[in-house]
Design a protein around this motif. Structure first.
Motif, PDB file in Angstrom:
ATOM      1  N   GLN A  66      35.992  11.165  53.606  1.00 31.51           N
ATOM      2  CA  GLN A  66      36.079  11.004  55.046  1.00 31.51           C
ATOM      3  C   GLN A  66      35.613   9.612  55.454  1.00 31.51           C
ATOM      4  O   GLN A  66      34.699   9.036  54.852  1.00 31.51           O
ATOM      5  CB  GLN A  66      35.241  12.065  55.750  1.00 31.51           C
ATOM      6  CG  GLN A  66      35.638  13.491  55.384  1.00 31.51           C
ATOM      7  CD  GLN A  66      35.035  14.515  56.314  1.00 31.51           C
ATOM      8  OE1 GLN A  66      35.367  14.564  57.488  1.00 31.51           O
ATOM      9  NE2 GLN A  66      34.134  15.331  55.778  1.00 31.51           N
ATOM     10  N   ALA A  67      36.238   9.111  56.511  1.00 35.89           N
ATOM     11  CA  ALA A  67      35.932   7.756  56.964  1.00 35.89           C
ATOM     12  C   ALA A  67      34.485   7.636  57.422  1.00 35.89           C
ATOM     13  O   ALA A  67      33.842   6.596  57.206  1.00 35.89           O
ATOM     14  CB  ALA A  67      36.881   7.368  58.092  1.00 35.89           C
ATOM     15  N   GLY A  68      33.934   8.677  58.042  1.00 35.99           N
ATOM     16  CA  GLY A  68      32.551   8.607  58.504  1.00 35.99           C
ATOM     17  C   GLY A  68      31.573   8.375  57.374  1.00 35.99           C
ATOM     18  O   GLY A  68      30.606   7.621  57.514  1.00 35.99           O
ATOM     19  N   GLU A  69      31.819   9.025  56.242  1.00 28.01           N
ATOM     20  CA  GLU A  69      30.946   8.839  55.090  1.00 28.01           C
ATOM     21  C   GLU A  69      31.048   7.416  54.557  1.00 28.01           C
ATOM     22  O   GLU A  69      30.045   6.803  54.166  1.00 28.01           O
ATOM     23  CB  GLU A  69      31.318   9.849  54.011  1.00 28.01           C
ATOM     24  CG  GLU A  69      30.421   9.811  52.793  1.00 28.01           C
ATOM     25  CD  GLU A  69      30.762  10.920  51.805  1.00 28.01           C
ATOM     26  OE1 GLU A  69      30.068  11.012  50.785  1.00 28.01           O
ATOM     27  OE2 GLU A  69      31.722  11.684  52.064  1.00 28.01           O
ATOM     28  N   ILE A  70      32.274   6.868  54.538  1.00 28.99           N
ATOM     29  CA  ILE A  70      32.464   5.489  54.063  1.00 28.99           C
ATOM     30  C   ILE A  70      31.771   4.511  55.007  1.00 28.99           C
ATOM     31  O   ILE A  70      31.180   3.508  54.574  1.00 28.99           O
ATOM     32  CB  ILE A  70      33.963   5.176  53.928  1.00 28.99           C
ATOM     33  CG1 ILE A  70      34.637   6.176  52.981  1.00 28.99           C
ATOM     34  CG2 ILE A  70      34.173   3.756  53.444  1.00 28.99           C
ATOM     35  CD1 ILE A  70      34.039   6.209  51.598  1.00 28.99           C
ATOM     36  N   PHE A  71      31.819   4.786  56.330  1.00 24.72           N
ATOM     37  CA  PHE A  71      31.100   3.948  57.287  1.00 24.72           C
ATOM     38  C   PHE A  71      29.619   3.879  56.931  1.00 24.72           C
ATOM     39  O   PHE A  71      29.009   2.802  56.926  1.00 24.72           O
ATOM     40  CB  PHE A  71      31.274   4.515  58.705  1.00 24.72           C
ATOM     41  CG  PHE A  71      32.397   3.904  59.476  1.00 24.72           C
ATOM     42  CD1 PHE A  71      32.246   2.684  60.123  1.00 24.72           C
ATOM     43  CD2 PHE A  71      33.613   4.547  59.558  1.00 24.72           C
ATOM     44  CE1 PHE A  71      33.293   2.127  60.846  1.00 24.72           C
ATOM     45  CE2 PHE A  71      34.663   4.002  60.278  1.00 24.72           C
ATOM     46  CZ  PHE A  71      34.505   2.782  60.927  1.00 24.72           C
TER      47      PHE A  71
END
Length: 649
Positions: free
Chosen positions: A590-595
């Motif tokens: 998920q993009a949030g985790e990568i952020f």
């Protein structure tokens, strides 16, 4: 059900001090100064510190008891497994006679100020066979007849290597004076080609060796002829199955260069190369090496003639996956071999067997057990008093530190005449650290319940690890997880070397021997009617494209490198994920985790944008950008070519 590990006393220093002060207030009300400056409080703190040390020691007792419980149910720590890689020894010059590389020859990585050298040892003898050309022929596609060109060359003539219009399966056949299994052969050609030829860097040509029944591919180390376009040397690594055989009434070790159909976009031969001269010589050889030290003929001790004797091995741990240890016992007829077994349950009183505790480095001989009726039963033979025991050969060392990258091994530790250098042409793999006590605690109750029978998913995973301790991860998928009833899929991930979290995709494919060992183990333990499939997981390639803003005066190149390292470390099938034990099977990206991962990189002011792309690690094809990349239950993520752009503040 797991056995609880009691915490006998969980009080700490401050708890003890506070408890003592409360007792002072109750029993000595006239003592009113409880500040740290008071001498009495100093004594309280001193005794509290001493008591805390005693409590710490007391709470260690259950661990030792737990170890004894594990030993009672025959749970032993898994020893380390050594990394393996083929070692190629290059000669200073072609030998006039056979050159032998003995077993236990050592090679190592370069020692640095921060890292010790990692040593590998050869497991077998390597015979580098001196050879020369004895026969040259050509073979047209679709024909079993070969045209002898040997005399033509001897008279100074030349001939076409393939048909006038080259076709797939045309071949140039070379007969060597001897078979050269596992050797590196230099084929020196004097040749030319007229007209438009092939791409010298990508010719539709393969080299093969004959094992007496079939042709096997040879690896081309270098091709100075550009696919027979010009004079030069071709260095080939010959398969270890190469055998001397008779073709056309001639005995020799046979090689051939065979045309294959050109792939789309690949240039084909328009004209045949003209061969004017062919020479061959041995310039090196390849043999498997392990990250271990081989110890030969170690004397364990002298038998006292009693059952249940124990003998300590000098070098611990004894490695798994580096040969089968064999005990030899002296007798009037010489040294007699004894065989290793997992336990003594099936051993009779005359069976020459022993049990080896690899992690502890102990050799155990069979005990004598009193039966209910009073008789004594002996499990395994007992050496006669005065007989000497020795361990013929074993390996020690190992661990995941041996998973070195391609070309890392370059130092020859053993002195061997005429050998110029050594290298590993492939990355080492299979090195795994030994099991720790905490993991053994978790495994003990599972093994107690399993009893060498595979029923639950945990049972299958446990038995798979026992069969192949060199694996990094094992996952069992049962019915309900995309499988039909009665089916079980075992997904295995081999240990592989990493460089700043980066893995090569081909290193994640397990060896056929590993898959076979697991399948064989589970075949004898599964329930009747259960279908077991052992294979690697599917790998979902992931490409992250991110745009960052760095802090003032921060180096953009350093921030970019650190951000890429963070992505490769986190999206890693072996050591990534939220807990650092490998990305969980089926967990989406998920993009949030990568952020959050990128925001934690030093000197990153702000993560401006993150895009996630699915990718195929085999073809490099990339999908559409997404904020959530789904991963199948039988899949793991694999980092594929992340891209990070850093903008200054």
């Amino acid at each position: 059900m797991t056995l609880p590990v009691p915490n006998l006393d969980d009080r700490r220093f401050q708890d003890l001090v506070d408890e003592a002060k409360r007792m002072v207030q109750q029993r000595c009300p006239e003592w009113t100064d409880h500040n740290v400056s008071d001498p009495g409080v100093t004594l309280i703190e001193t005794f509290a510190w001493m008591t805390e040390q005693l409590i710490y020691r007391l709470n260690r007792v259950p661990d030792r008891m737990y170890v004894k419980f594990l030993e009672l149910i025959d749970v032993r720590l898994f020893p380390p497994t050594p990394a393996r890689t083929p070692l190629t020894f290059w000669l200073a010059a072609p030998p006039e006679a056979n050159q032998r590389i003995p077993a236990n020859t050592k090679a190592a990585t370069i020692r640095t100020e921060t890292e010790q050298a990692i040593v590998f040892s050869t497991v077998e003898d390597l015979e580098m066979v001196a050879c020369s050309i004895s026969f040259i022929a050509t073979e047209a596609a679709g024909s079993d007849e070969r045209v002898d060109r040997t005399e033509e060359l001897r008279r100074g003539g030349k001939f076409a290597a393939f048909s006038r219009v080259p076709k797939p399966d045309d071949a140039l056949v070379i007969g060597l004076s001897e078979a050269v299994p596992s050797c590196a052969i230099r084929v020196r050609l004097k040749c030319t080609i007229e007209g438009v030829g092939v791409d010298p860097k990508d010719p539709p040509l393969v080299w093969e060796s004959w094992d007496g029944e079939a042709w096997h591919d040879c690896q081309v180390d270098s091709d100075g002829t550009g696919g027979m376009n010009r004079d030069g040397d071709i260095v080939l690594h010959v398969d270890d199955t190469h055998t001397a055989a008779v073709l056309d009434g001639r005995r020799g070790g046979w090689l051939r260069a065979r045309l294959v159909a050109a792939a789309p976009g690949q240039a084909a031969y328009n004209a045949s190369p003209q061969i004017q001269s062919v020479e061959a010589a041995t310039v090196g050889g390849t043999i498997d090496g392990v990250n271990a030290e081989i110890v030969d003929d170690e004397v364990l001790g002298i038998s006292d003639g009693t059952p249940g004797q124990r003998f300590a091995v000098r070098r611990v741990p004894v490695l798994a996956g580096a040969g089968d240890p064999v005990i030899e016992v002296s007798s009037d007829d010489g040294w007699m071999p004894w065989n290793e077994v997992q336990h003594f349950a099936a051993a009779g009183p005359d069976d020459p067997v022993f049990v080896l505790d690899s992690a502890a480095g102990e050799v155990l001989l069979g005990p004598a057990v009193r039966q209910p009726e009073g008789a004594i039963r002996q499990y395994g033979r007992v050496p006669v008093q005065g007989e000497q025991l020795r361990l013929r050969s074993y390996a020690t060392g190992g661990g995941k530190g041996g998973n070195v990258s391609k070309g890392a091994i370059s130092i020859l530790k053993s002195s061997i005449p005429y050998v110029a250098r050594v290298e590993n042409r492939h990355a080492a793999r299979g090195g795994v650290d030994g099991e720790d006590l905490e993991n053994a605690k978790r495994r003990g109750p599972i093994q107690l319940r399993t009893r060498a029978r595979a029923v639950t998913a945990e049972d299958f995973e446990q038995l798979s690890r026992e069969a192949a301790p060199e694996l990094a991860r094992v996952r069992c998928l049962a019915a309900g997880e995309g499988l039909e009833a009665g089916s079980v899929r075992i997904l295995v991930v081999p240990a592989a070397p990493e460089e700043h979290g980066r893995l090569r995709f081909e290193q994640l494919i397990p060896d056929e021997d590993t898959l076979t060992a697991i399948a064989s183990q589970l075949e004898s333990c599964r329930l009747v009617g259960t279908r077991v499939l052992v294979e690697p997981p599917l790998y979902q390639g992931v490409t992250v494209v991110a745009r960052l803003r760095s802090r003032p005066r921060a180096s953009a190149s350093r921030v970019e490198a650190a951000a890429l390292d963070a992505l490769f470390h986190h999206l890693n099938p072996i050591s990534g994920g939220p807990d650092g034990n490998g990305w969980p099977f089926g967990r989406p990206v998920q993009a949030g985790e990568i952020f959050s991962i990128l925001q934690a990189v030093p000197d990153v002011e702000l993560v401006e944008d993150v895009r996630i792309f699915g990718a195929d690690p085999t073809t490099g094809a990339r999908g559409q950008a997404t904020q959530r990349l789904e991963v199948a239950p039988n899949s793991l993520v694999f980092s594929y070519e992340h891209q990070v752009r850093v903008e200054p503040a």
